[in-house]
Motif scaffolding. Structure first.
Motif, PDB file in Angstrom:
ATOM      1  N   ALA A   1      87.838  15.414   9.666  1.00 17.18           N
ATOM      2  CA  ALA A   1      88.830  15.803   8.658  1.00 17.18           C
ATOM      3  C   ALA A   1      89.753  14.628   8.336  1.00 17.18           C
ATOM      4  CB  ALA A   1      89.642  16.985   9.171  1.00 17.18           C
ATOM      5  N   LYS A   2      89.853  13.684   9.283  1.00 18.88           N
ATOM      6  CA  LYS A   2      90.772  12.557   9.077  1.00 18.88           C
ATOM      7  C   LYS A   2      90.201  11.565   8.065  1.00 18.88           C
ATOM      8  CE  LYS A   2      93.713   9.796  12.109  1.00 18.88           C
ATOM      9  NZ  LYS A   2      93.869   9.376  13.486  1.00 18.88           N
ATOM     10  N   THR A   3      88.905  11.223   8.244  1.00 19.40           N
ATOM     11  CA  THR A   3      88.307  10.192   7.381  1.00 19.40           C
ATOM     12  C   THR A   3      87.608  10.787   6.156  1.00 19.40           C
ATOM     13  OG1 THR A   3      86.240  10.266   8.616  1.00 19.40           O
ATOM     14  CG2 THR A   3      87.905   8.709   9.385  1.00 19.40           C
ATOM     15  N   GLY A   4      87.346  12.114   6.177  1.00 21.58           N
ATOM     16  CA  GLY A   4      86.676  12.735   5.025  1.00 21.58           C
ATOM     17  C   GLY A   4      85.167  12.822   5.200  1.00 21.58           C
ATOM     18  N   LEU A   5      84.642  12.437   6.382  1.00 25.01           N
ATOM     19  CA  LEU A   5      83.202  12.508   6.646  1.00 25.01           C
ATOM     20  C   LEU A   5      82.732  13.968   6.636  1.00 25.01           C
ATOM     21  CD1 LEU A   5      80.516  11.237   8.057  1.00 25.01           C
ATOM     22  CD2 LEU A   5      81.602  11.954  10.165  1.00 25.01           C
ATOM     23  N   GLY A   6      81.662  14.250   5.924  1.00 26.48           N
ATOM     24  CA  GLY A   6      81.044  15.583   5.962  1.00 26.48           C
ATOM     25  C   GLY A   6      81.734  16.657   5.126  1.00 26.48           C
ATOM     26  N   ILE A   7      82.796  16.300   4.395  1.00 31.23           N
ATOM     27  CA  ILE A   7      83.540  17.324   3.635  1.00 31.23           C
ATOM     28  C   ILE A   7      82.683  17.883   2.493  1.00 31.23           C
ATOM     29  CG2 ILE A   7      85.601  17.781   2.230  1.00 31.23           C
ATOM     30  CD1 ILE A   7      86.223  17.346   5.203  1.00 31.23           C
ATOM     31  N   GLN A   8      81.937  16.969   1.809  1.00 35.62           N
ATOM     32  CA  GLN A   8      81.062  17.414   0.709  1.00 35.62           C
ATOM     33  C   GLN A   8      80.003  18.377   1.238  1.00 35.62           C
ATOM     34  OE1 GLN A   8      81.757  16.474  -2.393  1.00 35.62           O
ATOM     35  NE2 GLN A   8      80.061  17.573  -3.359  1.00 35.62           N
ATOM     36  N   GLU A   9      79.454  18.044   2.422  1.00 39.82           N
ATOM     37  CA  GLU A   9      78.429  18.907   3.039  1.00 39.82           C
ATOM     38  C   GLU A   9      78.991  20.296   3.331  1.00 39.82           C
ATOM     39  OE1 GLU A   9      75.665  17.720   6.387  1.00 39.82           O
ATOM     40  OE2 GLU A   9      76.844  15.884   6.124  1.00 39.82           O
ATOM     41  N   ILE A  10      80.253  20.317   3.825  1.00 42.90           N
ATOM     42  CA  ILE A  10      80.883  21.608   4.163  1.00 42.90           C
ATOM     43  C   ILE A  10      81.024  22.455   2.904  1.00 42.90           C
ATOM     44  CG2 ILE A  10      83.030  22.707   4.952  1.00 42.90           C
ATOM     45  CD1 ILE A  10      83.396  20.324   6.873  1.00 42.90           C
ATOM     46  N   LEU A  11      81.477  21.828   1.793  1.00 46.94           N
ATOM     47  CA  LEU A  11      81.658  22.571   0.541  1.00 46.94           C
ATOM     48  C   LEU A  11      80.321  23.127   0.041  1.00 46.94           C
ATOM     49  CD1 LEU A  11      84.247  20.212  -1.160  1.00 46.94           C
ATOM     50  CD2 LEU A  11      84.641  22.610  -0.595  1.00 46.94           C
ATOM     51  N   GLU A  12      79.271  22.297   0.153  1.00 46.46           N
ATOM     52  CA  GLU A  12      77.948  22.765  -0.292  1.00 46.46           C
ATOM     53  C   GLU A  12      77.456  23.917   0.582  1.00 46.46           C
ATOM     54  OE1 GLU A  12      75.398  19.332  -0.551  1.00 46.46           O
ATOM     55  OE2 GLU A  12      76.734  18.339  -1.999  1.00 46.46           O
ATOM     56  N   ALA A  13      77.739  23.807   1.908  1.00 42.48           N
ATOM     57  CA  ALA A  13      77.315  24.869   2.837  1.00 42.48           C
ATOM     58  C   ALA A  13      78.044  26.180   2.532  1.00 42.48           C
ATOM     59  CB  ALA A  13      77.578  24.453   4.280  1.00 42.48           C
ATOM     60  N   ILE A  14      79.324  26.084   2.141  1.00 41.12           N
ATOM     61  CA  ILE A  14      80.098  27.297   1.810  1.00 41.12           C
ATOM     62  C   ILE A  14      79.421  28.008   0.633  1.00 41.12           C
ATOM     63  CG2 ILE A  14      82.301  28.140   0.856  1.00 41.12           C
ATOM     64  CD1 ILE A  14      83.666  25.839   2.453  1.00 41.12           C
ATOM     65  N   VAL A  15      78.991  27.209  -0.371  1.00 39.47           N
ATOM     66  CA  VAL A  15      78.338  27.798  -1.546  1.00 39.47           C
ATOM     67  C   VAL A  15      76.980  28.386  -1.176  1.00 39.47           C
ATOM     68  CG1 VAL A  15      77.311  27.253  -3.780  1.00 39.47           C
ATOM     69  CG2 VAL A  15      79.563  26.333  -3.198  1.00 39.47           C
ATOM     70  N   SER A  16      76.191  27.633  -0.389  1.00 41.99           N
ATOM     71  CA  SER A  16      74.805  28.071  -0.151  1.00 41.99           C
ATOM     72  C   SER A  16      74.686  29.112   0.966  1.00 41.99           C
ATOM     73  CB  SER A  16      73.920  26.864   0.175  1.00 41.99           C
ATOM     74  OG  SER A  16      74.450  26.186   1.300  1.00 41.99           O
ATOM     75  N   ARG A  17      75.540  29.028   1.999  1.00 48.29           N
ATOM     76  CA  ARG A  17      75.341  29.928   3.144  1.00 48.29           C
ATOM     77  C   ARG A  17      76.199  31.196   3.120  1.00 48.29           C
ATOM     78  NH1 ARG A  17      75.436  26.286   8.552  1.00 48.29           N
ATOM     79  NH2 ARG A  17      74.777  24.300   7.672  1.00 48.29           N
TER      80      ARG A  17
END
Length: 601
Positions: free
Chosen positions: A168-184
């Motif tokens: 959460a500090k550097t922004g790593l994986g944030i895009q993946e999390i948003l996509e997972a929220i939509v798809s899962r």
């Protein structure tokens, strides 16, 4: 413009995490990435808008906010309902979970799974939420991703590749999390044409507009100006304004099933809005309220009294306004011989009690005295009656009591295995019984104890943290009442009982506790012109005594030489004066003495 078809583009989710695992920081990144918040308005922990939350780095109040995210040229509306992580605020969590379809399970890669994460996770699974595991703090050198992934897989039974690595500090994986929220996470289910059914999951007090209630619509639709009624209280109102929750409120004309928003209807009294209530229309009401909402049960009780007796009504108003923002606070009037008029308050735990005291001071400028916290006991009398006792003064006469029952908890403690021995000793000292011991990994162990709630009220959490060097995490739930041998320990000052210092305590601890109380009070009560006797008593039996020596003037200083009877005459005269003083004098017990009782070690 928004229409029913967009219901498939709505996602309602919350974030589950242990205290300090990076939940608020992750929420900051999600808001930044989706452009919900401009760089100019940004500040860390943006959803924690209470000064106290920022200071302590914890979330106290759940928040809700809507984000918009575009994926494959489709616009999605995501409602994030933030939740607190501390065990004392589990009630806030239960409401947030009831309003969602999915949850992000955030686990710190440097610490692994903690006790509170597990208990909230079970709540989420009971509500059949879709869980997305996120491994946070991957940028830290001390991260142990493989070990922690093993723990998550074992706990959730998910596939390793489903776990998203993030920071959460550097922004790593944030895009993946948003996509997972939509798809899962599934879109909300609901019938926009059915009668209106909306769950209130939060309420906030605004001094200009009255009470603003936050809701999630399950069925039907709500238009501005609709005549609505609250299901549990039966009160009816006009929906003056409805809308969605951005950083500030955005009004709308109509809202449909699946949406999360707010309603303002000019309500002034706190008692009219019950969090967990259902909003429906007056002319076309739903048949039953939204299920899945549990009522809150306070665990720890304490008396809250104004320092100045004239502030009693002001304290009542402050508590009522605070109750709007914190539905888990319960209070009722009571009086005490030593402290005058005040309120008996029920809290979810000791942190909750501390936060309420702090908020009363900061937000309402109320200085209060809080008595020794205790739990609620069930007393069965010889006449077959059942009495709930919250404070020692409510205990019936000893001769009429058949037996007393006290609440027991099941405590889950997760720690490094090096500290197992010390933790077991601590729990057994607190009358705990070990029920289970499971090794989660080679060096992490989960211990399950059954113990009385009254023994963890004082200092258990602090001691647990210090013996485990801050590593152990602790979570508990009530498992019912069990018989107990309790006595009422009274503190007497010069034979007068100070009811605010009375405690109900297990017989085995009474002598030791009474002695320590007397020693502590001897240090804290200022010396008087006369001798003060501090005694601890069980019924008519005195079990400990300390004496505060009087301050005295040297009345024999002017006698030099001469007969001893001259000195004795002056001393006798002084003695009579001291005796008279003692009869009419009353002893001020400073606030520090009440607080010191909590810190008796």
């Amino acid at each position: 413009m928004y229409n029913f078809a967009a219901m498939k583009n709505i996602r309602n989710f919350c974030i589950i995490a242990h205290i300090d695992h990076g939940k608020s920081t992750l929420a900051d990144r999600l808001l930044e990435t989706t452009g919900t918040i401009s760089a100019r308005d940004f500040q860390n922990q943006i959803l924690d808008d209470m000064e106290l939350e920022r200071e302590r780095g914890i979330t106290i109040k759940s928040h809700a906010i809507q984000m918009q995210f575009t994926l494959n040229d489709e616009l999605y509306f995501m409602n994030l309902i933030d939740t607190p992580g501390h065990v004392d605020f589990s009630y806030e969590v239960s409401r947030s979970i009831a309003a969602c379809e999915g949850a992000l399970l955030v686990v710190d890669a440097t610490q692994g799974i903690q006790a509170q994460t597990i208990s909230v996770l079970y709540q989420a699974l009971d509500h059949e939420l879709e869980i997305i595991p996120v491994l946070n703090k991957m940028d830290m050198e001390s991260a142990m991703p493989e070990d922690v992934k093993d723990q998550i897989v074992e706990l959730l039974g998910c596939k390793r590749e489903e776990i998203i690595e993030a920071s959460a500090k550097t922004g790593l994986g944030i895009q993946e999390i948003l996509e997972a929220i939509v798809s899962r996470i599934p879109c909300p289910k609901g019938d926009p044409d059915a009668p209106l059914q909306a769950l209130i999951f939060d309420s906030v007090f605004n001094s200009y507009r009255g009470i603003i209630a936050n809701f999630r619509i399950f069925n039907g639709q709500l238009k501005r100006g609709d005549f609505v009624k609250f299901f549990a209280t039966g009160h009816e109102y006009n929906a003056d304004e409805i809308g969605i929750l951005k950083l500030d409120l955005q009004s709308k004309d109509v809202m449909y099933a699946g949406e999360v928003g707010y309603i303002i209807s000019g309500i002034k009294s706190a008692k009219e809005v019950k969090v967990g209530d259902t909003i429906t229309q007056v002319d076309n009401p739903c048949l039953k309220g939204v299920p899945g909402f549990q009522d809150v049960k306070p665990m720890v009780f304490a008396g809250v009294y104004p320092v100045d007796a004239d502030d009693y009504e002001e304290l009542r108003n402050s508590l009522e306004k605070l109750q709007l923002n914190d539905a888990s606070l319960h209070f009722e009037p009571e009086s005490s011989a030593a402290l005058g008029f005040g309120f008996r308050c029920g809290f979810l735990g000791l942190l909750h009690m501390e936060i309420v005291q702090e908020r009363l001071y900061r937000e309402f400028d109320m200085d209060v005295i809080t008595t020794v916290p205790n739990v609620s006991y069930k007393v069965y009398t010889t006449k077959g009656e059942e009495v709930d006792v919250h404070n020692p003064s409510g205990l019936p006469l000893i001769t009429t009591i058949e037996h007393i029952e006290e609440p027991y908890i099941s405590a889950q403690i997760i720690s490094k295995s090096d500290y197992t021995g010390q933790i077991m000793t601590l729990c057994i000292d607190k009358r705990g019984t070990l029920k289970n011991q499971v090794y989660l990994t080679s060096d992490r162990v989960e211990l399950t104890f059954e113990m009385p709630l009254s023994d963890i009220v004082f200092d258990f959490y602090d001691k647990l943290k210090s013996i485990s060097r801050g590593y152990a995490s602790f979570d508990y739930h009530i498992i019912g009442n069990r018989p107990a041998t309790l006595v009422r320990l009274d503190i007497l000052l010069n034979g007068e009982m100070v009811d605010a210092l009375s405690t109900l305590i297990h017989r085995d601890y009474a002598y030791d506790f009474g002695r320590r109380m007397c020693e502590k009070l001897q240090e804290l009560i200022p010396r008087q012109q006369y001798e003060v006797a501090i005694q601890a008593a069980i019924g008519a039996k005195i079990i400990a005594r300390e004496t505060i020596r009087p301050m005295r003037k040297d009345v024999t200083a002017k006698c030099y030489g001469g007969d001893i009877t001259r000195k004795r005459k002056l001393l006798e005269k002084q003695k009579k004066g001291k005796k008279r003083m003692r009869q009419i004098g009353n002893i001020e017990v400073p606030q520090s003495a009440f607080l010191a009782v909590l810190k008796l070690d």
